[in-house]
Enzyme design. Structure first.
Site, PDB file in Angstrom:
ATOM      1  N   SER A 119      81.061  52.094  41.962  1.00  0.00           N
ATOM      2  CA  SER A 119      80.047  51.312  41.242  1.00  0.00           C
ATOM      3  C   SER A 119      80.636  50.705  39.974  1.00  0.00           C
ATOM      4  O   SER A 119      81.563  51.253  39.378  1.00  0.00           O
ATOM      5  CB  SER A 119      78.889  52.255  40.887  1.00  0.00           C
ATOM      6  OG  SER A 119      78.043  51.680  39.936  1.00  0.00           O
ATOM      7  N   TYR A 143      77.676  43.893  39.462  1.00  0.00           N
ATOM      8  CA  TYR A 143      76.489  43.126  39.084  1.00  0.00           C
ATOM      9  C   TYR A 143      76.970  41.805  38.497  1.00  0.00           C
ATOM     10  O   TYR A 143      78.113  41.683  38.064  1.00  0.00           O
ATOM     11  CB  TYR A 143      75.670  43.903  38.051  1.00  0.00           C
ATOM     12  CG  TYR A 143      75.093  45.199  38.570  1.00  0.00           C
ATOM     13  CD1 TYR A 143      74.024  45.205  39.456  1.00  0.00           C
ATOM     14  CD2 TYR A 143      75.614  46.440  38.175  1.00  0.00           C
ATOM     15  CE1 TYR A 143      73.485  46.392  39.936  1.00  0.00           C
ATOM     16  CE2 TYR A 143      75.077  47.629  38.643  1.00  0.00           C
ATOM     17  CZ  TYR A 143      74.007  47.601  39.524  1.00  0.00           C
ATOM     18  OH  TYR A 143      73.485  48.776  39.989  1.00  0.00           O
ATOM     19  N   THR A 158      75.308  43.661  44.178  1.00  0.00           N
ATOM     20  CA  THR A 158      73.959  44.237  44.276  1.00  0.00           C
ATOM     21  C   THR A 158      72.963  43.234  43.705  1.00  0.00           C
ATOM     22  O   THR A 158      73.091  42.818  42.551  1.00  0.00           O
ATOM     23  CB  THR A 158      73.902  45.582  43.539  1.00  0.00           C
ATOM     24  OG1 THR A 158      74.782  46.488  44.206  1.00  0.00           O
ATOM     25  CG2 THR A 158      72.499  46.166  43.545  1.00  0.00           C
ATOM     26  N   HIS A 191      67.541  50.227  47.256  1.00  0.00           N
ATOM     27  CA  HIS A 191      68.204  50.981  46.185  1.00  0.00           C
ATOM     28  C   HIS A 191      67.672  52.427  46.141  1.00  0.00           C
ATOM     29  O   HIS A 191      67.473  53.001  45.076  1.00  0.00           O
ATOM     30  CB  HIS A 191      67.948  50.277  44.840  1.00  0.00           C
ATOM     31  CG  HIS A 191      69.093  50.318  43.885  1.00  0.00           C
ATOM     32  ND1 HIS A 191      69.869  49.238  43.579  1.00  0.00           N
ATOM     33  CD2 HIS A 191      69.583  51.323  43.114  1.00  0.00           C
ATOM     34  CE1 HIS A 191      70.772  49.559  42.680  1.00  0.00           C
ATOM     35  NE2 HIS A 191      70.629  50.832  42.382  1.00  0.00           N
TER      36      HIS A 191
HETATM   37  C1  LIG Z   1      71.890  58.388  41.347  1.00  0.00           C
HETATM   38  C2  LIG Z   1      72.017  57.062  42.037  1.00  0.00           C
HETATM   39  C3  LIG Z   1      72.773  56.066  41.444  1.00  0.00           C
HETATM   40  C4  LIG Z   1      72.922  54.822  42.079  1.00  0.00           C
HETATM   41  N1  LIG Z   1      73.727  53.877  41.518  1.00  0.00           N
HETATM   42  C5  LIG Z   1      73.898  52.688  42.156  1.00  0.00           C
HETATM   43  C6  LIG Z   1      74.772  51.694  41.603  1.00  0.00           C
HETATM   44  O1  LIG Z   1      75.385  51.885  40.545  1.00  0.00           O
HETATM   45  N2  LIG Z   1      74.885  50.523  42.269  1.00  0.00           N
HETATM   46  C7  LIG Z   1      74.222  50.271  43.443  1.00  0.00           C
HETATM   47  O2  LIG Z   1      74.359  49.186  44.008  1.00  0.00           O
HETATM   48  N3  LIG Z   1      73.423  51.205  44.003  1.00  0.00           N
HETATM   49  C8  LIG Z   1      73.252  52.400  43.394  1.00  0.00           C
HETATM   50  N4  LIG Z   1      72.442  53.347  43.961  1.00  0.00           N
HETATM   51  C9  LIG Z   1      71.808  53.081  45.273  1.00  0.00           C
HETATM   52  C10 LIG Z   1      72.691  53.574  46.435  1.00  0.00           C
HETATM   53  O3  LIG Z   1      73.859  52.821  46.557  1.00  0.00           O
HETATM   54  C11 LIG Z   1      71.934  53.506  47.769  1.00  0.00           C
HETATM   55  O4  LIG Z   1      71.465  52.196  47.965  1.00  0.00           O
HETATM   56  C12 LIG Z   1      70.757  54.483  47.836  1.00  0.00           C
HETATM   57  O5  LIG Z   1      71.066  55.691  47.182  1.00  0.00           O
HETATM   58  C13 LIG Z   1      70.390  54.782  49.280  1.00  0.00           C
HETATM   59  O6  LIG Z   1      69.297  55.630  49.332  1.00  0.00           O
HETATM   60  P1  LIG Z   1      69.436  57.212  49.580  1.00  0.00           P
HETATM   61  O7  LIG Z   1      69.864  57.819  48.294  1.00  0.00           O
HETATM   62  O8  LIG Z   1      68.045  57.619  49.963  1.00  0.00           O
HETATM   63  O9  LIG Z   1      70.452  57.404  50.671  1.00  0.00           O
HETATM   64  C14 LIG Z   1      72.264  54.594  43.317  1.00  0.00           C
HETATM   65  C15 LIG Z   1      71.510  55.609  43.905  1.00  0.00           C
HETATM   66  C16 LIG Z   1      71.378  56.830  43.283  1.00  0.00           C
HETATM   67  C17 LIG Z   1      70.571  57.920  43.955  1.00  0.00           C
END
Ligand SMILES: Cc1cc2nc3c(=O)[nH]c(=O)nc-3n(C[C@H](O)[C@H](O)[C@H](O)COP(=O)(O)O)c2cc1C
Length: 381
Positions: A109, A132, A158, A278
């Site tokens: 990320s 981003y 994203t 997300h």
């Molecule tokens: C703690 C956390 C931090 C995340 N940080 C990012 C991020 O920095 N960039 C991003 O595109 N998605 C981020 N996501 C989304 C994940 O990439 C993903 O789309 C999502 O967790 C999928 O759902 P799930 O946790 O139910 O599997 C984050 C998700 C979580 C839980």
């Protein structure tokens, strides 16, 4: 609770909860508003039943897939997530190493706590860089150059986070970067001294992708100000088309949900789209990726790799998504709780359990390879 007692997502979640200070656990576990979308992401899979075939010769199982030119040994990958070294001191290093061992892709990320270059050295598998779009076009260009030099295979923009989601659990505890804990939040940290000692005795917290822009100490920007001040809410399709041309390689959009947007992504030359809300952390009430999947696959599935994420906790859920037409499935909390529970061995155990589930479930479905999974294997309620 010990690692060997973890047999499912729920066991890892429990173990993570027992180790992490409440505000950090809630940052991972929480989602936006009333968390309706978050709950639906997983329950959507229950609206669909699997119809197995038998006697098909399933001695050898091949669960490999190819997405955006990358061959993955299993049809799941570790989706990029922020701040991993808060969850375990090895953070992205642990996830990169575990994903590499299982021959799958790993995403770093923009808000990662280990540099994309270091992660690249560790992970043997293909690597995604998630970013981003900044107001400062020079910074965007510099980030793409940095990723190119590091040997990143796939760029992932994203697009569902044009502004921050309303995470009420974080507001209650005061979780932010830098920390602005409420009294309740502080008490919850005090109740987990082992986490605090571990945190203090390891290298300082950094966000190496954003060096000089965001930090933990308050010298530069907080993460919420990063979203409001540095990211560009006027981002549009022409801007992204220019980036796709400039990258001139595998480029995907994460957070596309509508057919119209999926078609635009094809038109501007993207090679993949990730259907995602997300993890329910942005727009509450948004449809789940699984509910929306068939519509998108039917519209663009022959022209672009359609991938989905959200709510995946089981091999059978992965098989449902693949049967509907997804090319692969992203995991988020599925590997984050194991990371928090036990670092690299935790992530490895989670991936190993997922691999074993997919292999067993493919045998039980009568499918020796992923392309044998089709919609004829599904019935919706
Ligand atoms: C703690 C956390 C931090 C995340 N940080 C990012 C991020 O920095 N960039 C991003 O595109 N998605 C981020 N996501 C989304 C994940 O990439 C993903 O789309 C999502 O967790 C999928 O759902 P799930 O946790 O139910 O599997 C984050 C998700 C979580 C839980």
């Amino acid at each position: 609770m010990r690692l060997k007692d973890c047999h499912s997502f729920h066991d890892f979640r429990r173990m993570a909860k027992s180790r992490l200070p409440g505000p950090i656990f809630d940052y991972i576990d929480g989602a936006a508003d009333d968390e309706v979308t978050y709950r639906r992401n997983t329950s959507a899979f229950d609206t669909c039943h699997l119809v197995p075939n038998v006697l098909r010769g399933v001695k050898d199982i091949d669960m490999s897939v190819t997405i955006m030119g990358q061959t993955l040994a299993m049809p799941v990958y570790c989706s990029p997530t922020a701040l991993q070294r808060l969850f375990h001191h090895d953070g992205e290093r642990a996830v990169a190493a575990a994903a590499g061992k299982f021959g799958t892709m790993f995403g770093v990320s923009s808000l990662g706590t280990v540099s994309l270059e270091e992660a690249r050295q560790i992970s043997g598998g293909p690597q995604v860089y998630q970013f981003y779009f900044h107001k400062d076009r020079g910074l965007n260009r510099a980030m793409m150059n940095r990723a190119k030099l590091a040997g990143i295979e796939v760029m992932m923009l994203t697009v569902d986070s044009i502004t921050g989601g309303n995470r009420e659990r974080d507001k209650r505890t005061g979780f932010s970067i830098p920390f602005r804990l409420t009294l309740g939040g502080m008490l919850q940290f005090a109740m987990k001294p082992a986490w605090g000692i571990n945190y203090m005795t390891h290298e300082g917290f950094k966000l190496p992708q954003l060096d000089g822009h965001v930090d933990m100490g308050g010298g530069a920007l907080s993460i919420s100000r990063y979203f409001t001040e540095m990211l560009d809410p006027s981002l549009n399709w022409d801007d992204v088309a220019a980036m796709v041309r400039e990258w001139n390689g595998q480029f995907c959009l994460k957070g596309v949900m509508s057919v119209e947007d999926a078609k635009r992504a094809v038109e501007i030359g993207c090679t993949g789209i990730i259907l995602s809300n997300h993890g329910g952390r942005q727009l509450d009430g948004s449809r789940s990726a699984f509910d929306q999947l068939a519509e998108i696959v039917d519209a663009v599935g022959d022209r672009i790799d359609v991938i989905m994420d959200g709510g995946v906790q089981r091999g059978t859920q992965v098989l449902k998504a693949l049967s509907l037409g997804a090319k692969a499935v992203g995991l988020g909390r599925y590997y984050l709780f194991p990371l928090a529970a036990a670092g690299q061995p935790g992530v490895e155990r989670a991936l190993q359990l997922m691999q074993a589930e997919i292999e067993r479930d493919m045998r039980l479905m009568g499918c020796a390879s992923i392309d044998q999974l089709t919609r004829s294997n599904l019935r919706f309620l």
